[in-house]
Design an enzyme around this catalytic site. Structure first.
Site, PDB file in Angstrom:
ATOM      1  N   CYS A  56     -27.775 -34.548  20.118  1.00  0.00           N
ATOM      2  CA  CYS A  56     -26.631 -35.693  20.917  1.00  0.00           C
ATOM      3  C   CYS A  56     -26.380 -36.692  19.830  1.00  0.00           C
ATOM      4  CB  CYS A  56     -27.309 -36.128  21.850  1.00  0.00           C
ATOM      5  SG  CYS A  56     -28.133 -35.118  23.246  1.00  0.00           S
TER       6      CYS A  56
ATOM      7  N   ASP B 108     -37.299 -32.290  27.476  1.00  0.00           N
ATOM      8  CA  ASP B 108     -38.003 -32.918  26.279  1.00  0.00           C
ATOM      9  C   ASP B 108     -38.049 -34.517  26.430  1.00  0.00           C
ATOM     10  OD1 ASP B 108     -35.743 -32.361  25.239  1.00  0.00           O
ATOM     11  OD2 ASP B 108     -36.303 -32.514  23.143  1.00  0.00           O
TER      12      ASP B 108
ATOM     13  N   ILE C 208     -25.368 -15.458  10.369  1.00  0.00           N
ATOM     14  CA  ILE C 208     -23.990 -15.932   9.679  1.00  0.00           C
ATOM     15  C   ILE C 208     -24.129 -16.283   8.304  1.00  0.00           C
ATOM     16  CG2 ILE C 208     -22.150 -17.357   9.818  1.00  0.00           C
ATOM     17  CD1 ILE C 208     -22.842 -18.015  12.890  1.00  0.00           C
TER      18      ILE C 208
END
EC number: 6.3.5.4
Length: 603
Positions: free
Chosen positions: A2, A99, A289
């Site tokens: 975040c 968490d 990727i």
């Protein structure tokens, strides 16, 4: 993962809420799923969430417990399940599966000692309403960023530098950091940033500050103290246990997960082990990727295809073109906050952009392996010195022979460069000063950095620790964080599991490099196809830099000529005369600084 923002007033005036909102708006990309604010009389905390574990709103932040503690947090505690079980036995109750709640209750239970229990990546801040104290912490190796500054009687902090540029804060260049970058290409080797008066909290450190402005910065994790006097023998089963466990707990997620796949040793091992774990719980294949270079010398797609086939994963190729490079440069420099040494960052950005397009919110990546397993060619000097001490001149010559045979980056010319350059900071900086004589900045900061390296050249583990703390890993992690979060993707790095790091650093040096083969533990555990396991070349996210540089050279020089900062710190006529003598990396650094100054308007 975040983004966090905060302001603590250290006088009696209330905080400016508009400032906090401005801080927070600058990192919307880090947390598009939700946002939240907490205000007390003299503090404001804000959080943007990229939902990964327990997607319910009950796990949103700022997170409160017992009307006393408020948490904002960026990162993941991968062993939260195990810690939660321990806390339940101690009488704690939980209302979420996140968490986040585990982190805060661990702090309530153990105080600052909770940091020692966490296996993960984090930057968090906990406000204690009773004692009016803010406790901030950063993970062991600095995987997650934490920036701070004291300005106008307030303590500002956040996940990215651009947040903290309030009023005149961060408006001036830090010339020492700029000097190190232009001469050496190194960034993030100190706790300073390219912006004067904006600081980075050092990895493995905590910061506590109260309402009076009394500030305490403490080292809670010292890697030097984790090194044993007696080196350990390499045991394949032990190494495999540690890397498997590191990957297993980093696959804990309630959203889709993939992996970056360059085709090198690190990413190939991760995709092999991760695919095996993934297939046990999922019917579809794990996505890998790969960023394919258009330049043959830096194209690793052949190896990526072998690795994907071997692992049974679904390979996705992206091929950044010259047109993409030109189009995306300014955007990447903006997201990175600070100049960066190589256009390989553009390849990584494209990988993360593709992950987002595929709906993958978590990506595994291979950063850290070179630092803990002697993967870098430049670490040959401490290896040779150690070999000479143990085995004399014959062992020394044999090590040179084996390295020359089994490492494409080692030849007699490169050996001379590393032996002389690594042995004399004065010669090394004199060479750079002469080569870049148009730069009107002191080279002393670069000399001091090289001196620190030179002083450890006879100690392999100490040299590795410098790579982890100063010269290599910090800039790699900064690039990783910004490239992934710019695309709202969480990057996880299994090779930086602290148990794996400590295990590898404590191995005997001839276990890490054997008969000239670097990163020998990865090669020898029989988990990779032989074409990859016994590769002699090392690339990894390499861009077609030379081709791009050749096409873009005139435009770069034109931009540099018109940069107020470049004009201030260089003799522009001498720079122009030397332009075609400079290599592509040196030209890129000058151009990057010019664009960076234009975007951020620093003076």
């Amino acid at each position: 993962m975040c983004g966090i923002s905060g302001i603590l007033s250290i006088n009696d005036k209330p905080i400016n809420r508009e400032h906090l909102e401005k801080l927070h708006q600058a990192i919307e990309h880090r947390g598009p799923d939700s946002e939240g604010y907490y205000y007390d009389e003299h503090i404001g905390l804000a959080h943007r969430r990229l939902s990964i574990i327990d997607l319910r709103r009950e796990s949103d932040q700022p997170f409160n417990v017992d009307e006393r503690y408020v948490l904002i947090y960026n990162g993941e505690i991968y062993n939260y399940i195990e810690i939660k079980k321990e806390l339940i036995k101690l009488g704690h109750l939980f209302k979420t599966e996140s968490d986040t709640e585990v982190l805060l209750k661990a702090y309530i239970q153990w105080g600052e000692d909770c940091q020692e229990k966490f296996n993960g990546m984090w930057a968090f801040a906990i406000w204690d309403r009773e004692y009016k104290e803010l406790f901030c912490s950063r993970d062991r190796y600095g995987i997650k960023p934490f920036y701070w500054s004291i300005y106008s009687d307030c303590f500002y902090f956040g996940s990215e530098i651009k947040q903290l540029r309030i009023d005149k804060l961060g408006s001036k260049v830090n010339y020492e950091e700029l000097s190190i970058f232009l001469y050496s290409g190194c960034t993030n080797s100190t706790n300073n940033t390219f912006f004067k008066d904006i600081n980075s909290l050092e990895a493995g450190h905590s910061l506590k500050i109260n309402r009076k402005g009394e500030k305490y910065i403490k080292c809670w994790y010292d890697l030097n103290k984790k090194i044993n006097i007696d080196e350990n023998e390499f045991k394949p089963d032990e190494f495999l246990y540690h890397i498997n466990n590191a990957i297993r707990i980093r696959m804990r997620s309630d959203v889709s997960l993939g992996t970056a796949l360059s085709g090198g040793l690190d990413s190939s091992l991760i995709v092999t082990l991760a695919s095996n774990l993934y297939s046990r719980k999922n019917k579809d294949k794990l996505f890998g990727i790969h960023a394919k270079s258009t330049e043959e010398d830096t194209n690793e797609s052949y190896y990526a295809e072998i690795a994907a086939k071997h692992a049974g994963c679904s390979l996705i190729n992206v091929t950044p073109s010259y047109e993409y490079f030109k189009k995306i440069i300014n955007e990447i420099i903006f997201f990175q906050d600070e100049p960066f040494a190589s256009t390989s960052s553009i390849m990584q950005f494209n990988v993360m952009s593709k992950a987002r397009a595929l709906g993958l919110k978590v990506m595994l990546d291979g950063q850290g392996s070179d630092e803990i397993l002697l993967g870098y060619t430049r670490l040959i000097l401490p290896r040779l010195i150690t070999t000479y001490r143990k085995n004399g001149i014959l062992g020394f010559l044999n090590e040179i022979k084996n390295s020359n045979n089994n490492n494409n980056d080692i030849n007699y010319k490169s050996l001379i460069k590393y032996l002389i350059g690594g042995g004399s900071s004065k010669l090394r900086t004199s060479y750079l000063r002469n080569r870049l004589n148009f730069v009107n900045l002191s080279i002393d900061p670069t000399y001091n950095l090289y001196e620190e390296l030179k002083n450890q050249r006879g100690h392999i583990v100490n040299s590795q620790i410098i790579e982890l703390k100063k010269t290599s890993l910090p800039q790699i992690l900064r690039s990783e964080d910004r490239n992934s979060m710019a695309n709202s993707v969480e990057a996880r790095v299994p090779f930086l599991d602290y148990k794996l790091v400590e295990y590898c650093l404590n191995l005997k040096s001839d276990s890490k490099v054997k008969n000239g083969w670097t990163k020998y533990p990865i090669r020898s555990i029989n988990k990779l196809p032989s074409e990859i396991a016994w590769r002699k070349s090392k690339l990894g996210y390499d861009s077609p830099e030379k081709a791009w540089d050749k096409k873009f050279s005139r435009e770069m020089l034109s931009t540099i000529r018109n940069s107020p900062l470049i004009l201030e710190i260089t003799n522009i006529k001498e720079l122009e005369e030397k332009w075609n003598v400079l290599n592509s990396k040196e030209r890129w650094r000058l151009y990057n600084v010019a664009i960076w100054q234009k975007i951020f308007k620093v003076i």
